[in-house]
Design an enzyme around this catalytic site. Structure first.
Site, PDB file in Angstrom:
ATOM      1  N   CYS A  82      50.798  67.689  64.449  1.00 56.50           N
ATOM      2  CA  CYS A  82      51.071  66.964  63.212  1.00 56.50           C
ATOM      3  C   CYS A  82      50.801  67.933  62.062  1.00 56.50           C
ATOM      4  O   CYS A  82      49.676  68.432  61.923  1.00 56.50           O
ATOM      5  CB  CYS A  82      50.136  65.756  63.131  1.00 56.50           C
ATOM      6  SG  CYS A  82      50.261  64.823  61.595  1.00 56.50           S
ATOM      7  N   CYS A 120      57.625  68.167  59.626  1.00 55.38           N
ATOM      8  CA  CYS A 120      56.900  66.998  60.130  1.00 55.38           C
ATOM      9  C   CYS A 120      57.412  66.782  61.541  1.00 55.38           C
ATOM     10  O   CYS A 120      58.625  66.854  61.789  1.00 55.38           O
ATOM     11  CB  CYS A 120      57.195  65.778  59.259  1.00 55.38           C
ATOM     12  SG  CYS A 120      56.681  64.203  60.000  1.00 55.38           S
TER      13      CYS A 120
HETATM   14  N1  DGL Z   1      54.066  63.730  62.251  1.00 61.48           N
HETATM   15  C1  DGL Z   1      53.326  64.028  61.067  1.00 61.48           C
HETATM   16  C2  DGL Z   1      53.556  65.465  60.596  1.00 61.48           C
HETATM   17  O1  DGL Z   1      53.932  66.324  61.364  1.00 61.48           O
HETATM   18  C3  DGL Z   1      53.346  63.129  59.892  1.00 61.48           C
HETATM   19  C4  DGL Z   1      53.816  61.759  59.887  1.00 61.48           C
HETATM   20  C5  DGL Z   1      52.924  60.865  59.048  1.00 61.48           C
HETATM   21  O2  DGL Z   1      53.105  60.777  57.813  1.00 61.48           O
HETATM   22  O3  DGL Z   1      52.040  60.264  59.633  1.00 61.48           O
HETATM   23  O4  DGL Z   1      53.322  65.770  59.465  1.00 61.48           O
END
Ligand code: DGL
Length: 258
Positions: free
Chosen positions: A72, A186
């Protein structure tokens, strides 16, 4: 389960990184945890995200993980430095927007970076930007609301196309700000990469950080002498979620198969 590699995200997005981890280390066991109950992280404060990420990591350690991948970008920018200070000898690998390969492939051209508001606001991204902005014309674009389409399983919806059409309008093929590359900053966004390409026009090349992150995880485990020596064995993947939605695990499994 043998000693496993933990993979963490605010929700289902990190499955895009998990797939690459499994591709590079098919003989390892993985535990994927998506904190969908608290998602989205990208619109929370840094302190909140840091706390949630530390909590998840502490739990993985107690469960016997041999390495942790923070799949993430948002959680990485909020917590990876603190985690490395807490566990200096333990393999913890985060993910960051793949700006380096993007500017390398699109020198002097326009490169769009799509990410959550927190990722784009954070110091970690500004440092990355300072490093590469001389090589290409980098346009950071926060995309609040985009991860929700993936999280809610609406990746084939008309609403998603309308959302992207509006968000990406200035950067489409033929427009003055037409981009040559798009960085998916993301881990949810690779699941809507086809729609992003469709809206922008086919010329824009898409980059994400999964390959580099998985490579780094493998390298760190190797250095620590923790890679499974049995290259013939087939590893396992277990999914966990904080979501109260009874369909969430099924959804995670189908994203993993996609
Ligand atoms: N999957 C997350 C990232 O790579 C973010 C998504 C969220 O806002 O929770 O930043």
């Amino acid at each position: 389960m043998e000693e496993f590699i933990a993979v963490f995200d605010s929700g289902v997005g990190g499955i895009s990184v998990l797939k690459e981890l499994v591709r590079q280390m098919p003989n390892e066991d993985f535990l994927f945890f998506g904190d969908s109950l608290h998602a989205p992280y990208g619109t929370k404060t840094k302190e909140e995200v840091r706390e949630l990420t530390i909590e998840a990591t502490n739990r993985f350690m107690k469960q016997g993980a041999k390495g942790v991948t923070i799949a993430c970008n948002t959680a990485t920018s909020a917590a990876v430095r603190v985690l490395r200070e807490m566990y200096p000898d333990f393999p913890i690998v985060g993910i960051e927007p793949a700006l380096k390969p993007a500017v390398l492939h699109c020198p002097g051209e326009k490169v769009l970076v799509l990410a959550t508001p927190m990722t784009i606001r954070e110091e970690k991204f500004h440092k990355l930007l300072n490093q590469y902005e001389k090589d290409a014309f980098v346009i950071p674009l926060p995309a609040p609301g985009l991860m929700e389409f993936v999280e809610e399983g609406k990746t084939d919806s008309i609403e998603l196309m309308e959302f992207l059409d509006k968000l990406l309008d200035p950067y489409k093929e033929g427009k003055p700000d037409e981009v040559s590359g798009v960085v998916l900053g993301c881990t949810h966004y690779p699941f809507v990469a086809d729609s992003i390409s469709k809206v922008l026009g086919n010329k824009a090349r898409i980059f994400d950080g999964a390959e580099g992150t998985a490579r780094e995880m493998k390298r760190r485990l190797d250095v620590a002498g923790k890679l499974n020596p049995d290259v013939e064995r087939k590893g396992t993947v277990v999914f966990e979620t904080s979501s109260l939605n009874p369909n969430k695990i099924g959804m995670m499994e189908s994203l993993y198969q996609k």
